[in-house]
Design a protein around this motif. Sequence first.
Motif, PDB file in Angstrom:
ATOM      1  N   SER A   1       0.923  -0.733  -0.161  1.00 45.04           N
ATOM      2  CA  SER A   1       0.213  -0.025   0.137  1.00 45.04           C
ATOM      3  C   SER A   1       0.858   1.421  -0.279  1.00 45.04           C
ATOM      4  O   SER A   1       2.732   1.620   0.701  1.00 45.04           O
ATOM      5  N   ILE A   2       0.185   2.461  -0.800  1.00 50.37           N
ATOM      6  CA  ILE A   2       1.315   3.326  -0.887  1.00 50.37           C
ATOM      7  C   ILE A   2       0.176   4.848  -0.167  1.00 50.37           C
ATOM      8  O   ILE A   2      -1.050   4.432  -1.208  1.00 50.37           O
ATOM      9  N   SER A   3       1.092   5.549   0.369  1.00 47.66           N
ATOM     10  CA  SER A   3      -0.091   6.976   0.168  1.00 47.66           C
ATOM     11  C   SER A   3       1.040   8.143   0.432  1.00 47.66           C
ATOM     12  O   SER A   3       2.266   8.047   0.770  1.00 47.66           O
ATOM     13  N   THR A   4       0.108   9.492  -0.101  1.00 46.33           N
ATOM     14  CA  THR A   4       0.822   9.957   0.028  1.00 46.33           C
ATOM     15  C   THR A   4       1.089  11.440   0.979  1.00 46.33           C
ATOM     16  O   THR A   4       0.165  11.144   2.631  1.00 46.33           O
ATOM     17  N   ASP A   5       2.250  11.227   1.821  1.00 45.33           N
ATOM     18  CA  ASP A   5       2.914  12.527   2.723  1.00 45.33           C
ATOM     19  C   ASP A   5       3.323  14.179   2.596  1.00 45.33           C
ATOM     20  O   ASP A   5       3.387  13.855   1.842  1.00 45.33           O
ATOM     21  N   ASP A   6       2.932  14.553   3.789  1.00 50.31           N
ATOM     22  CA  ASP A   6       3.907  15.764   3.958  1.00 50.31           C
ATOM     23  C   ASP A   6       3.572  16.817   2.515  1.00 50.31           C
ATOM     24  O   ASP A   6       4.405  16.845   2.102  1.00 50.31           O
ATOM     25  N   VAL A   7       2.917  16.970   1.962  1.00 52.65           N
ATOM     26  CA  VAL A   7       2.138  16.919   0.509  1.00 52.65           C
ATOM     27  C   VAL A   7       2.489  18.863   0.568  1.00 52.65           C
ATOM     28  O   VAL A   7       1.587  19.611   1.754  1.00 52.65           O
TER      29      VAL A   7
ATOM     30  N   ILE B   1       5.247   4.064   1.815  1.00 58.57           N
ATOM     31  CA  ILE B   1       4.984   2.586   1.142  1.00 58.57           C
ATOM     32  C   ILE B   1       5.270   1.639   2.267  1.00 58.57           C
ATOM     33  O   ILE B   1       6.114   1.215   3.211  1.00 58.57           O
ATOM     34  N   TYR B   2       4.074   0.205   2.215  1.00 52.48           N
ATOM     35  CA  TYR B   2       3.924  -0.008   3.827  1.00 52.48           C
ATOM     36  C   TYR B   2       3.810  -1.634   3.435  1.00 52.48           C
ATOM     37  O   TYR B   2       2.859  -1.835   2.272  1.00 52.48           O
ATOM     38  N   ASN B   3       3.879  -3.056   3.563  1.00 54.06           N
ATOM     39  CA  ASN B   3       3.110  -4.275   3.413  1.00 54.06           C
ATOM     40  C   ASN B   3       1.730  -3.849   3.365  1.00 54.06           C
ATOM     41  O   ASN B   3       1.320  -3.965   4.702  1.00 54.06           O
ATOM     42  N   SER B   4       1.105  -4.011   3.100  1.00 57.22           N
ATOM     43  CA  SER B   4      -0.578  -4.494   3.094  1.00 57.22           C
ATOM     44  C   SER B   4      -0.859  -5.169   3.755  1.00 57.22           C
ATOM     45  O   SER B   4      -2.150  -4.788   4.415  1.00 57.22           O
ATOM     46  N   GLU B   5       0.378  -6.504   4.446  1.00 52.04           N
ATOM     47  CA  GLU B   5      -1.087  -7.096   5.047  1.00 52.04           C
ATOM     48  C   GLU B   5      -0.040  -7.083   6.891  1.00 52.04           C
ATOM     49  O   GLU B   5      -1.308  -7.459   7.499  1.00 52.04           O
TER      50      GLU B   5
END
Length: 118
Positions: A43-49, A98-102
């Motif tokens: 899973s990927i998410s945005t940070d500090d935009v 970016i992190y492991n989805s499980e």
Amino acid sequence: NGEKIYSKNGITIYNEKPTMEDDDYYDYVSRFFIVNETNTDISISTDDVSVNGFMINPYCSETVPAGKMAYTSLYFSKTDLEDNKIKEIEEVELSFSIYNSESYDTIDDTDAIIIKAN
């Protein structure tokens, strides 16, 4: 048709420059193409935009199964842009988590990435 902005540990992210949208809620969108060549769902998410130096809080999160690709968007709301008196996006700075989805174990927290609109 995008620029490679991240490539590490079998994960690659390409970006398309922010473009104007004809939408009631959103003004601009930046799209990302994510390639996951690992054997782990991520899973990927945005940070500090930030946009043109002003911190804003858009939402972008995507899950990419092992060995697959995904196309996702980061939308910039009219309200966020108007509140910061941004009429045109010149530069976006962000990082990715970016992190492991499980297991939710962190794979990488990227350094700041700068995306030029022009």
